[in-house]
Scaffold this motif. Sequence first.
Motif, PDB file in Angstrom:
ATOM      1  N   VAL A   8      -4.417 -16.320 -26.761  1.00 15.68           N
ATOM      2  CA  VAL A   8      -5.033 -16.447 -25.439  1.00 15.68           C
ATOM      3  C   VAL A   8      -5.915 -15.231 -25.189  1.00 15.68           C
ATOM      4  O   VAL A   8      -5.492 -14.091 -25.405  1.00 15.68           O
ATOM      5  N   GLU A  14      -7.439 -20.463 -25.482  1.00  9.62           N
ATOM      6  CA  GLU A  14      -7.685 -20.411 -24.053  1.00  9.62           C
ATOM      7  C   GLU A  14      -8.366 -19.086 -23.725  1.00  9.62           C
ATOM      8  O   GLU A  14      -8.095 -18.076 -24.365  1.00  9.62           O
ATOM      9  N   TYR A  61      -9.405 -16.695 -20.275  1.00 11.36           N
ATOM     10  CA  TYR A  61      -9.286 -16.492 -18.830  1.00 11.36           C
ATOM     11  C   TYR A  61     -10.124 -15.293 -18.404  1.00 11.36           C
ATOM     12  O   TYR A  61     -10.416 -14.389 -19.206  1.00 11.36           O
ATOM     13  N   THR A  75     -11.241 -21.211 -19.539  1.00  7.93           N
ATOM     14  CA  THR A  75     -10.149 -22.137 -19.241  1.00  7.93           C
ATOM     15  C   THR A  75      -9.828 -22.151 -17.753  1.00  7.93           C
ATOM     16  O   THR A  75      -9.668 -23.215 -17.144  1.00  7.93           O
TER      17      THR A  75
END
Length: 519
Positions: free
Chosen positions: A44, A63, A65, A170
């Motif tokens: 991530v 993902e 962020y 994401t």
Amino acid sequence: MKAAYDPRISGVYLHIEPLGCGWGKVEEIRRHILDFRKSGKFIVGYAPACGEKEYYIGCACQELYAPPSAYFALYGLTVQASFLGGVFEKVGIEPQVQRIGKYKSAGDQLMRKSISDENREMLTALLDNIYGNWLEKVALTKGKKKEDIEQFVNDGVYQIERLKEESWITDIKYDDEVMSMLKERLGILKDKKLPEVDYRKYSKVRRWTLGLTGYKDQIAIIRASGSISRTRGPFSSPSSGIIAEKLIEKIRSVRESKRFKAVVLRIDSPGGDALASDLMWREIRLLAESKPVIASMADVAASGGYYMAMAAQAIVAENLTLTGSIGVVTGKFNLGNLYEKIGFNKETISRGRYAELTAAEQRPFRPEEAELFAKSAQHAYTQFRDKAALSRSMTVDKMEEVAQGRVWTGKDALSRGLVDAVGGLSLAVAIAKQKANIPQDRQVSVVELSRPSASLPEVLSGIGSSLAGADRTLKELLNDVASSDGIQARMDGVMFEKLGGAAYTNPLFMLIKDCLSSF
């Protein structure tokens, strides 16, 4: 690799901060992320500030962020070339530079006031390659058309909400929210701390604890990073660049050792001293006669850096490695007008027709000196080009077509016969195994013999703005860009910094600031 095999590691939470490396290393980091995903573990990404390089890595994660206040600047790529010809003219400095190769731009920044047609052609091609690769890889990763990615960039999007809406990230979350999400995903109670280990600490975990070492066959990794010099100078730090005499010692010790079945030479250098490059080329050739040697090129292997690589039996480059720049540059500064402006005089007494060739910086070259200087530079270029042709099994005429000081991306270098494969260090190790007749399914121990060197030191630091200081400063500068006592096989530092992003600092602007502040 360790984390992929380590049963204690469930996944990777990657904080992506602004990167200072070049596109070659970025390409390899991205490949490692994609390889790690094959382990079935999660990776991530979190990007509070993101440009093209950071997003190139981030979009490879499962993902990605970003916080609500994240700064995303996906506006496209630029390359800049700066020119000091006008500045030198104003202060009374005349650069007298010989550069062989019409694309060899290392002397342009000293002599010219604007970009040459050849330099513009080369920079445009490099930029098109890098930008086109970015668009294609991002489009493939996001499942979008290349044209749609380019349109998004041209829209100048900065709103984090739109990035989420169009699936560039994401979700919008703060770091603590991502951590809470990971805890929930791993089944950890809210009042418990997420068990984690940072990269620096984990990098110290010994590979043997995971059963990744102890194999009978060993391959040595020798790293060569930074600007090339023959010996350590008075202004050099202990870890500054590639010191030929030190690297040669390392190469000889490996050649004499029966411990290693093959060698991977990891190169990341824009070049430097031509003599030093040739001496290392010879030692690498001798090493290659005793065991397989594979060159693995990172951000850049240009000019003297490529000179080293071409001694190997095979060359592996990243898709975007800046490659080639087969050319030379040398010169001196004529400081006569500067000295006259500030009332300084220097008299030289000499014996020998060419004794003042580079010693007399208070005057320009005499006609016979200029002729000898030009012949010397041409001879060095011919040696470089011919050795490149021999090393790459090409005719001299064919090598001349791709030489001329031109820089290529790894992908273009492959199609022109300057490299043998596109890939990273892992591919270089695989080729080394093959050439050493080690079965590909047999594990090997990869042994690091030297760590990466620091970037080129600022050799001008500590030198004052006095006249004597300026005199010494100019000599150090010329030694770095167009050596006053030797020929340089180096790539334009300004261009390299802009395209590659690494910290090979060019001291030209430090010089100008120092020089002007004394008036």
